[in-house]
Design a protein around this motif. Structure first.
Motif, PDB file in Angstrom:
ATOM      1  N   ASP A  15       0.733  -1.090  -0.062  1.00  0.00           N
ATOM      2  CA  ASP A  15      -0.147   0.059   0.073  1.00  0.00           C
ATOM      3  C   ASP A  15       0.880   1.209  -0.175  1.00  0.00           C
ATOM      4  OD1 ASP A  15      -2.556  -1.346  -0.052  1.00  0.00           O
ATOM      5  OD2 ASP A  15      -2.424  -1.636   1.963  1.00  0.00           O
ATOM      6  N   GLU A  16       1.952   1.245  -0.266  1.00  0.00           N
ATOM      7  CA  GLU A  16       2.950   2.258  -0.414  1.00  0.00           C
ATOM      8  C   GLU A  16       3.509   2.394  -1.809  1.00  0.00           C
ATOM      9  OE1 GLU A  16       5.639   3.463   2.591  1.00  0.00           O
ATOM     10  OE2 GLU A  16       4.292   2.664   4.169  1.00  0.00           O
ATOM     11  N   PRO A  17       3.132   3.318  -2.683  1.00  0.00           N
ATOM     12  CA  PRO A  17       3.690   3.215  -4.040  1.00  0.00           C
ATOM     13  C   PRO A  17       5.385   3.748  -4.023  1.00  0.00           C
ATOM     14  CG  PRO A  17       2.368   5.263  -3.818  1.00  0.00           C
ATOM     15  CD  PRO A  17       2.160   4.543  -2.631  1.00  0.00           C
ATOM     16  N   LEU A  18       5.875   3.122  -5.088  1.00  0.00           N
ATOM     17  CA  LEU A  18       7.389   3.337  -5.418  1.00  0.00           C
ATOM     18  C   LEU A  18       7.530   3.767  -6.834  1.00  0.00           C
ATOM     19  CD1 LEU A  18      10.370   3.136  -4.321  1.00  0.00           C
ATOM     20  CD2 LEU A  18      10.256   0.743  -5.258  1.00  0.00           C
ATOM     21  N   ILE A  27       7.898   5.158 -14.017  1.00  0.00           N
ATOM     22  CA  ILE A  27       6.901   3.978 -13.499  1.00  0.00           C
ATOM     23  C   ILE A  27       6.665   4.290 -12.175  1.00  0.00           C
ATOM     24  CG2 ILE A  27       6.929   1.560 -13.533  1.00  0.00           C
ATOM     25  CD1 ILE A  27       7.090   2.576 -16.328  1.00  0.00           C
ATOM     26  N   ALA A  28       5.399   3.688 -11.877  1.00  0.00           N
ATOM     27  CA  ALA A  28       4.848   3.605 -10.496  1.00  0.00           C
ATOM     28  C   ALA A  28       4.921   2.107 -10.228  1.00  0.00           C
ATOM     29  CB  ALA A  28       3.743   4.175 -10.022  1.00  0.00           C
ATOM     30  N   LEU A  29       5.470   1.766  -9.261  1.00  0.00           N
ATOM     31  CA  LEU A  29       5.312   0.172  -8.642  1.00  0.00           C
ATOM     32  C   LEU A  29       4.313   0.231  -7.503  1.00  0.00           C
ATOM     33  CD1 LEU A  29       8.939  -0.931  -9.196  1.00  0.00           C
ATOM     34  CD2 LEU A  29       6.988  -1.471 -10.845  1.00  0.00           C
ATOM     35  N   TYR A  30       3.420  -0.893  -7.334  1.00  0.00           N
ATOM     36  CA  TYR A  30       2.590  -1.173  -6.199  1.00  0.00           C
ATOM     37  C   TYR A  30       2.466  -2.401  -5.769  1.00  0.00           C
ATOM     38  CZ  TYR A  30       0.465   2.944  -8.898  1.00  0.00           C
ATOM     39  OH  TYR A  30       0.600   4.116  -9.626  1.00  0.00           O
ATOM     40  N   HIS A  40       1.829   3.915 -15.419  1.00  0.00           N
ATOM     41  CA  HIS A  40       2.800   5.282 -15.671  1.00  0.00           C
ATOM     42  C   HIS A  40       2.657   5.974 -14.615  1.00  0.00           C
ATOM     43  CE1 HIS A  40       4.944   7.895 -18.220  1.00  0.00           C
ATOM     44  NE2 HIS A  40       3.826   8.682 -18.051  1.00  0.00           N
ATOM     45  N   ASN A  41       3.692   6.713 -13.837  1.00  0.00           N
ATOM     46  CA  ASN A  41       3.701   7.494 -12.942  1.00  0.00           C
ATOM     47  C   ASN A  41       3.388   8.851 -12.867  1.00  0.00           C
ATOM     48  OD1 ASN A  41       4.352   7.859 -10.225  1.00  0.00           O
ATOM     49  ND2 ASN A  41       6.406   8.267 -10.443  1.00  0.00           N
ATOM     50  N   VAL A  42       2.670   9.343 -14.233  1.00  0.00           N
ATOM     51  CA  VAL A  42       2.377  10.649 -14.164  1.00  0.00           C
ATOM     52  C   VAL A  42       0.826  10.758 -14.513  1.00  0.00           C
ATOM     53  CG1 VAL A  42       2.715  12.971 -15.599  1.00  0.00           C
ATOM     54  CG2 VAL A  42       4.769  11.313 -14.916  1.00  0.00           C
ATOM     55  N   CYS A  43       0.319  11.479 -13.817  1.00  0.00           N
ATOM     56  CA  CYS A  43      -1.218  11.751 -13.899  1.00  0.00           C
ATOM     57  C   CYS A  43      -1.625  12.175 -15.277  1.00  0.00           C
ATOM     58  CB  CYS A  43      -1.659  12.831 -12.882  1.00  0.00           C
ATOM     59  SG  CYS A  43      -3.586  12.957 -12.991  1.00  0.00           S
ATOM     60  N   THR A  44      -2.759  11.706 -15.899  1.00  0.00           N
ATOM     61  CA  THR A  44      -3.241  12.050 -17.221  1.00  0.00           C
ATOM     62  C   THR A  44      -3.983  13.584 -17.215  1.00  0.00           C
ATOM     63  OG1 THR A  44      -5.268  10.885 -16.663  1.00  0.00           O
ATOM     64  CG2 THR A  44      -3.425   9.925 -17.923  1.00  0.00           C
ATOM     65  N   HIS A  45      -4.288  14.045 -15.841  1.00  0.00           N
ATOM     66  CA  HIS A  45      -4.845  15.436 -15.808  1.00  0.00           C
ATOM     67  C   HIS A  45      -3.984  16.518 -15.931  1.00  0.00           C
ATOM     68  CE1 HIS A  45      -6.668  18.482 -13.125  1.00  0.00           C
ATOM     69  NE2 HIS A  45      -7.553  18.547 -14.018  1.00  0.00           N
ATOM     70  N   GLN A  46      -3.057  16.598 -14.981  1.00  0.00           N
ATOM     71  CA  GLN A  46      -1.799  17.682 -14.860  1.00  0.00           C
ATOM     72  C   GLN A  46      -0.736  16.765 -14.292  1.00  0.00           C
ATOM     73  OE1 GLN A  46      -2.877  21.113 -12.501  1.00  0.00           O
ATOM     74  NE2 GLN A  46      -4.052  21.910 -14.319  1.00  0.00           N
ATOM     75  N   PHE A  47       0.656  17.386 -14.786  1.00  0.00           N
ATOM     76  CA  PHE A  47       1.566  16.853 -14.313  1.00  0.00           C
ATOM     77  C   PHE A  47       1.782  16.520 -12.720  1.00  0.00           C
ATOM     78  CE2 PHE A  47       5.864  16.328 -12.964  1.00  0.00           C
ATOM     79  CZ  PHE A  47       6.399  15.355 -13.965  1.00  0.00           C
ATOM     80  N   ALA A  48       1.673  15.361 -12.318  1.00  0.00           N
ATOM     81  CA  ALA A  48       1.844  15.127 -10.735  1.00  0.00           C
ATOM     82  C   ALA A  48       2.182  13.487 -11.051  1.00  0.00           C
ATOM     83  CB  ALA A  48       0.568  15.248 -10.148  1.00  0.00           C
ATOM     84  N   LEU A  49       3.342  13.181  -9.998  1.00  0.00           N
ATOM     85  CA  LEU A  49       3.743  12.201  -9.791  1.00  0.00           C
ATOM     86  C   LEU A  49       2.788  11.314  -8.905  1.00  0.00           C
ATOM     87  CD1 LEU A  49       7.670  12.439  -9.285  1.00  0.00           C
ATOM     88  CD2 LEU A  49       6.175  11.715 -11.455  1.00  0.00           C
ATOM     89  N   LEU A  50       2.329  10.052  -9.408  1.00  0.00           N
ATOM     90  CA  LEU A  50       1.297   9.224  -8.796  1.00  0.00           C
ATOM     91  C   LEU A  50       1.942   8.743  -7.558  1.00  0.00           C
ATOM     92  CD1 LEU A  50      -0.764   7.912 -11.762  1.00  0.00           C
ATOM     93  CD2 LEU A  50      -1.584   9.713 -10.254  1.00  0.00           C
ATOM     94  N   PRO A  63      -1.785  13.380  -6.065  1.00  0.00           N
ATOM     95  CA  PRO A  63      -1.676  14.032  -4.962  1.00  0.00           C
ATOM     96  C   PRO A  63      -1.699  15.767  -5.343  1.00  0.00           C
ATOM     97  CG  PRO A  63       0.321  13.701  -5.963  1.00  0.00           C
ATOM     98  CD  PRO A  63      -0.433  13.086  -6.599  1.00  0.00           C
ATOM     99  N   LEU A  64      -2.048  15.868  -6.659  1.00  0.00           N
ATOM    100  CA  LEU A  64      -2.416  17.240  -6.905  1.00  0.00           C
ATOM    101  C   LEU A  64      -3.855  17.581  -6.899  1.00  0.00           C
ATOM    102  CD1 LEU A  64      -0.960  20.008  -8.055  1.00  0.00           C
ATOM    103  CD2 LEU A  64      -1.380  19.173 -10.246  1.00  0.00           C
ATOM    104  N   HIS A  65      -4.866  16.890  -7.476  1.00  0.00           N
ATOM    105  CA  HIS A  65      -6.279  17.209  -7.620  1.00  0.00           C
ATOM    106  C   HIS A  65      -7.129  16.088  -7.049  1.00  0.00           C
ATOM    107  CE1 HIS A  65      -4.750  20.368 -10.363  1.00  0.00           C
ATOM    108  NE2 HIS A  65      -5.111  21.083  -9.720  1.00  0.00           N
ATOM    109  N   GLN A  66      -6.500  15.144  -6.399  1.00  0.00           N
ATOM    110  CA  GLN A  66      -7.064  13.981  -5.735  1.00  0.00           C
ATOM    111  C   GLN A  66      -8.014  12.962  -6.837  1.00  0.00           C
ATOM    112  OE1 GLN A  66      -7.207  17.125  -3.998  1.00  0.00           O
ATOM    113  NE2 GLN A  66      -5.362  16.069  -3.443  1.00  0.00           N
ATOM    114  N   GLY A  67      -7.608  13.080  -8.143  1.00  0.00           N
ATOM    115  CA  GLY A  67      -8.250  12.181  -8.987  1.00  0.00           C
ATOM    116  C   GLY A  67      -7.707  10.895  -8.678  1.00  0.00           C
ATOM    117  N   ARG A  68      -8.428   9.675  -8.891  1.00  0.00           N
ATOM    118  CA  ARG A  68      -8.119   8.518  -8.583  1.00  0.00           C
ATOM    119  C   ARG A  68      -7.890   7.339  -9.745  1.00  0.00           C
ATOM    120  NH1 ARG A  68      -9.127   6.384  -3.221  1.00  0.00           N
ATOM    121  NH2 ARG A  68     -10.268   4.646  -4.260  1.00  0.00           N
TER     122      ARG A  68
END
Length: 101
Positions: A15-18, A27-30, A40-50, A63-68
């Motif tokens: 439960d902690e992304p890497l 890349i984000a690993l879970y 992919h580690n970048v949000c499709t809405h705006q640039f933020a690292l997932l 972490p930027l706009h709380q999209g899931r």
């Protein structure tokens, strides 16, 4: 299949992304319920690292706009995100995690 080394399995915590970088790919690993997933580690809405976001119920929250996003499928789950994130195949061998880019 273009499997690339991503991380040691021991580096992943449930439960902690890497966040990792493979070549030029972010890349984000879970580790979720004992299984490794990669997106992919970048949000499709705006640039933020997932990988800086919050994991809950099989989703990663930006972490930027709380999209899931669903970690398993990449599907956008709520506004403001509408586009899915890419998901990658994962293989674990000998305590090492490989991602199919």
């Amino acid at each position: 299949m273009a499997l690339k080394f991503a991380a040691k399995l021991a580096d992943l915590v449930e439960d902690e992304p890497l966040g990792v970088t493979i070549g030029e790919e972010r890349i984000a690993l879970y580790l979720l319920d004992g299984e490794v997933h990669a997106t992919h580690n970048v949000c499709t809405h705006q640039f933020a690292l997932l990988s800086d976001g919050y994991m809950e119920d099989g989703c990663i929250e930006c972490p930027l706009h709380q999209g899931r996003f669903d970690i398993r499928t990449g599907a956008a789950q709520c506004a403001p995100v509408t586009q899915p994130i890419r998901v990658y195949g994962v293989q674990v061998e000998g305590g090492e995690v490989f991602v199919d880019l």
